[in-house]
Design a protein around this motif. Structure first.
Motif, PDB file in Angstrom:
ATOM      1  N   LEU A 222       0.827  -1.214   0.000  1.00  0.00           N
ATOM      2  CA  LEU A 222       0.000   0.000   0.000  1.00  0.00           C
ATOM      3  C   LEU A 222       0.861   1.263   0.000  1.00  0.00           C
ATOM      4  O   LEU A 222       0.525   2.244  -0.665  1.00  0.00           O
ATOM      5  N   THR A 223       1.972   1.225   0.718  1.00  0.00           N
ATOM      6  CA  THR A 223       2.855   2.387   0.745  1.00  0.00           C
ATOM      7  C   THR A 223       3.480   2.625  -0.621  1.00  0.00           C
ATOM      8  O   THR A 223       3.521   3.775  -1.106  1.00  0.00           O
ATOM      9  N   ILE A 224       3.960   1.575  -1.246  1.00  0.00           N
ATOM     10  CA  ILE A 224       4.561   1.710  -2.583  1.00  0.00           C
ATOM     11  C   ILE A 224       3.522   2.216  -3.580  1.00  0.00           C
ATOM     12  O   ILE A 224       3.791   3.129  -4.379  1.00  0.00           O
ATOM     13  N   ALA A 225       2.317   1.645  -3.530  1.00  0.00           N
ATOM     14  CA  ALA A 225       1.248   2.064  -4.447  1.00  0.00           C
ATOM     15  C   ALA A 225       0.862   3.525  -4.193  1.00  0.00           C
ATOM     16  O   ALA A 225       0.650   4.295  -5.140  1.00  0.00           O
ATOM     17  N   SER A 226       0.793   3.913  -2.917  1.00  0.00           N
ATOM     18  CA  SER A 226       0.417   5.291  -2.577  1.00  0.00           C
ATOM     19  C   SER A 226       1.459   6.285  -3.065  1.00  0.00           C
ATOM     20  O   SER A 226       1.118   7.337  -3.622  1.00  0.00           O
ATOM     21  N   VAL A 227       2.732   5.944  -2.859  1.00  0.00           N
ATOM     22  CA  VAL A 227       3.805   6.809  -3.351  1.00  0.00           C
ATOM     23  C   VAL A 227       3.738   6.924  -4.870  1.00  0.00           C
ATOM     24  O   VAL A 227       3.896   8.015  -5.443  1.00  0.00           O
ATOM     25  N   GLY A 228       3.462   5.811  -5.538  1.00  0.00           N
ATOM     26  CA  GLY A 228       3.351   5.826  -7.000  1.00  0.00           C
ATOM     27  C   GLY A 228       2.220   6.718  -7.475  1.00  0.00           C
ATOM     28  O   GLY A 228       2.391   7.500  -8.428  1.00  0.00           O
ATOM     29  N   VAL A 229       1.053   6.622  -6.814  1.00  0.00           N
ATOM     30  CA  VAL A 229      -0.095   7.462  -7.182  1.00  0.00           C
ATOM     31  C   VAL A 229       0.241   8.937  -7.002  1.00  0.00           C
ATOM     32  O   VAL A 229      -0.030   9.772  -7.878  1.00  0.00           O
ATOM     33  N   LEU A 230       0.871   9.273  -5.878  1.00  0.00           N
ATOM     34  CA  LEU A 230       1.176  10.681  -5.611  1.00  0.00           C
ATOM     35  C   LEU A 230       2.272  11.219  -6.525  1.00  0.00           C
ATOM     36  O   LEU A 230       2.241  12.400  -6.907  1.00  0.00           O
ATOM     37  N   LEU A 231       3.224  10.379  -6.890  1.00  0.00           N
ATOM     38  CA  LEU A 231       4.245  10.818  -7.853  1.00  0.00           C
ATOM     39  C   LEU A 231       3.620  11.066  -9.223  1.00  0.00           C
ATOM     40  O   LEU A 231       3.981  12.028  -9.921  1.00  0.00           O
ATOM     41  N   PHE A 232       2.688  10.214  -9.611  1.00  0.00           N
ATOM     42  CA  PHE A 232       1.972  10.423 -10.876  1.00  0.00           C
ATOM     43  C   PHE A 232       1.196  11.744 -10.828  1.00  0.00           C
ATOM     44  O   PHE A 232       1.240  12.539 -11.778  1.00  0.00           O
ATOM     45  N   CYS A 233       0.518  11.990  -9.708  1.00  0.00           N
ATOM     46  CA  CYS A 233      -0.251  13.231  -9.563  1.00  0.00           C
ATOM     47  C   CYS A 233       0.659  14.450  -9.555  1.00  0.00           C
ATOM     48  O   CYS A 233       0.307  15.503 -10.098  1.00  0.00           O
ATOM     49  N   ALA A 272      -5.984   9.883  -5.150  1.00  0.00           N
ATOM     50  CA  ALA A 272      -4.876  10.676  -4.621  1.00  0.00           C
ATOM     51  C   ALA A 272      -5.074  10.999  -3.148  1.00  0.00           C
ATOM     52  O   ALA A 272      -4.139  10.881  -2.345  1.00  0.00           O
ATOM     53  N   ILE A 273      -6.289  11.421  -2.756  1.00  0.00           N
ATOM     54  CA  ILE A 273      -6.507  11.757  -1.348  1.00  0.00           C
ATOM     55  C   ILE A 273      -6.434  10.511  -0.487  1.00  0.00           C
ATOM     56  O   ILE A 273      -5.928  10.548   0.648  1.00  0.00           O
ATOM     57  N   MET A 274      -6.869   9.361  -1.007  1.00  0.00           N
ATOM     58  CA  MET A 274      -6.774   8.131  -0.223  1.00  0.00           C
ATOM     59  C   MET A 274      -5.321   7.680  -0.096  1.00  0.00           C
ATOM     60  O   MET A 274      -4.901   7.196   0.964  1.00  0.00           O
ATOM     61  N   ALA A 275      -4.546   7.857  -1.148  1.00  0.00           N
ATOM     62  CA  ALA A 275      -3.117   7.511  -1.081  1.00  0.00           C
ATOM     63  C   ALA A 275      -2.408   8.392  -0.055  1.00  0.00           C
ATOM     64  O   ALA A 275      -1.622   7.903   0.771  1.00  0.00           O
ATOM     65  N   ALA A 276      -2.689   9.682  -0.092  1.00  0.00           N
ATOM     66  CA  ALA A 276      -2.079  10.599   0.872  1.00  0.00           C
ATOM     67  C   ALA A 276      -2.516  10.259   2.292  1.00  0.00           C
ATOM     68  O   ALA A 276      -1.708  10.324   3.234  1.00  0.00           O
ATOM     69  N   SER A 277      -3.776   9.865   2.461  1.00  0.00           N
ATOM     70  CA  SER A 277      -4.292   9.528   3.788  1.00  0.00           C
ATOM     71  C   SER A 277      -3.566   8.323   4.368  1.00  0.00           C
ATOM     72  O   SER A 277      -3.252   8.294   5.567  1.00  0.00           O
ATOM     73  N   TRP A 278      -3.311   7.323   3.529  1.00  0.00           N
ATOM     74  CA  TRP A 278      -2.580   6.145   4.006  1.00  0.00           C
ATOM     75  C   TRP A 278      -1.180   6.538   4.477  1.00  0.00           C
ATOM     76  O   TRP A 278      -0.737   6.127   5.554  1.00  0.00           O
ATOM     77  N   LEU A 279      -0.489   7.330   3.687  1.00  0.00           N
ATOM     78  CA  LEU A 279       0.877   7.713   4.050  1.00  0.00           C
ATOM     79  C   LEU A 279       0.900   8.524   5.343  1.00  0.00           C
ATOM     80  O   LEU A 279       1.771   8.319   6.199  1.00  0.00           O
ATOM     81  N   VAL A 280      -0.048   9.430   5.509  1.00  0.00           N
ATOM     82  CA  VAL A 280      -0.084  10.267   6.706  1.00  0.00           C
ATOM     83  C   VAL A 280      -0.473   9.448   7.934  1.00  0.00           C
ATOM     84  O   VAL A 280       0.099   9.623   9.020  1.00  0.00           O
ATOM     85  N   ALA A 281      -1.436   8.538   7.757  1.00  0.00           N
ATOM     86  CA  ALA A 281      -1.974   7.805   8.903  1.00  0.00           C
ATOM     87  C   ALA A 281      -1.071   6.673   9.375  1.00  0.00           C
ATOM     88  O   ALA A 281      -1.095   6.321  10.557  1.00  0.00           O
TER      89      ALA A 281
END
Length: 373
Positions: A222-233, A272-281
């Motif tokens: 989930l962390t890798i996927a979240s970072v990937g989503v945010l880098l794309f954004c 994007a907001i869900m990816a950021a939420s995972w990283l923050v939480a």
């Protein structure tokens, strides 16, 4: 504390983003990803609803929780109406003293003084949602339906989320059915689209003790996927900001994500907001807790705890800041002046929230002083 800090940060971003020629609006959340503070505000609002609902229902029963959030819906509706009056009156005052501003539509000021009853009625009926306050109309709808939707979500979470996703997929034609003052169909913040993010927040708040341990089992993925989503954004937003030289890159990226629609909450903004939420939480939880305990973090936390008071204050301060910005010269001195104005309105928002949170203390002192005379 980190939750309050993030709520405060969202309000600061909302305020600064609504000052069109401000300096700090170039470094807010919206400059680094495809979503902005509105998503953060709605997600955190839903999270708090879920968290508080579970506590109230466990202690006092479901009926008490339902009444509590119906009362909250009324409070938000009242804030929308009073905020609309204050917004138009303050805008009128600024125009009267020859301070031009563009953060809010100039006709609200005219309408309030030409037909005050009509202005208040159209806002009260939510046929009109003045800009800067329109997210409150969305919040009213979410809260007034909560006595039905939240128990459904708590009883059958998977079925409830399936219904929510289905409504989200049909958001645009459903919103078009809502009569509204806007030239476009329905409410600006499409409630049929944004309800999905709100109820994701409710679910996370209500079931956080079950959800987080289950997700931690897949934490690395989930962390890798979240970072990937945010880098794309980030790539998408950087291409937008670069403009013509990055037009080919923007076109290539658009072939991946299709289109981005804030008002109906498209899929990329949601991801994007869900990816950021995972990283923050989870991965960044300790750094964010540390930030929440810094002086700035505590100030943002007080803004967040100020609730509706802070929201109305941030709206009025954004109009004031915009009017001040427009007086600054278009040179380096003007740049420094606009930066100072940005810092001033943020400090003023904190002072407003801090006074509100301590109102019992200072009002008590004032009453005691008059009582001794």
């Amino acid at each position: 504390m980190a939750l309050d800090m993030l709520r405060g940060y969202a309000l600061v971003c909302i305020m600064v983003d609504h000052m069109p020629i401000g300096v700090l609006r170039n470094v807010t959340l919206a400059n680094f990803t495809v979503f902005d503070a509105a998503e953060l505000f709605v997600l955190l609002s839903g999270f708090l609803v879920g968290m508080v609902w579970v506590k109230v229902e466990a202690k006092h029963g479901r009926r008490a929780a339902q009444w509590r959030f119906l009362k909250r819906a009324y409070e938000v509706w009242l804030a929308l109406v009073l905020g609309a009056v204050l917004l138009a009156a303050f805008s009128h005052f600024l125009f009267e003293i020859k301070l031009n501003h563009t953060a809010v539509w100039f006709k609200y000021a005219l309408w309030l003084f030409e037909n005050p009853a009509g202005y208040i009625a159209t806002v009260g009926l939510m046929w009109m949602q003045p800009n800067l306050l329109d997210v409150l109309a969305l919040y009213v709808i979410m809260l007034v339906t909560a006595p039905i939707t939240v128990p459904f979500l708590l009883r059958a979470p998977f079925a409830a989320m399936a219904v929510s996703v289905t409504v989200w997929l049909c958001a645009e034609p459903l919103n078009a059915l809502i009569p509204n003052q806007r030239p476009g169909p329905g409410l600006l913040f499409n409630p049929f689209g944004w309800q999905l993010l709100f109820f994701i927040g409710v679910g996370l708040g209500a079931f956080r003790r079950q959800i987080v341990p289950a997700l931690r089992k897949h934490g690395q993925v989930l962390t890798i996927a979240s970072v990937g989503v945010l880098l794309f954004c980030l790539s998408v937003t950087l291409a937008w900001r670069i403009g013509e030289p990055a037009k080919a890159v923007s076109a290539a990226l658009k072939m991946v994500y299709g289109s981005i629609d804030k008002w109906s909450l498209d899929g990329l903004r949601l991801m994007a907001i869900m990816a950021a939420s995972w990283l923050v939480a989870v991965p960044l939880a300790k750094p964010f807790e540390w930030m929440a305990n810094t002086a700035i973090g505590r100030a943002f936390g007080e803004i967040g705890r100020g609730g509706l008071w802070s929201f109305i204050s941030c709206v009025l301060l954004s109009i004031w800041g915009d009017a001040m910005d427009m007086m600054a010269p278009q040179d380096f001195t003007g740049f420094l002046l606009r930066l100072a104005i940005d810092i001033w309105v943020i400090a003023a928002l904190w002072v407003s929230a801090a006074l509100w949170l301590r109102r019992d203390e200072w009002m008590g002192r004032i009453k005691a002083r008059f009582a001794t005379r």
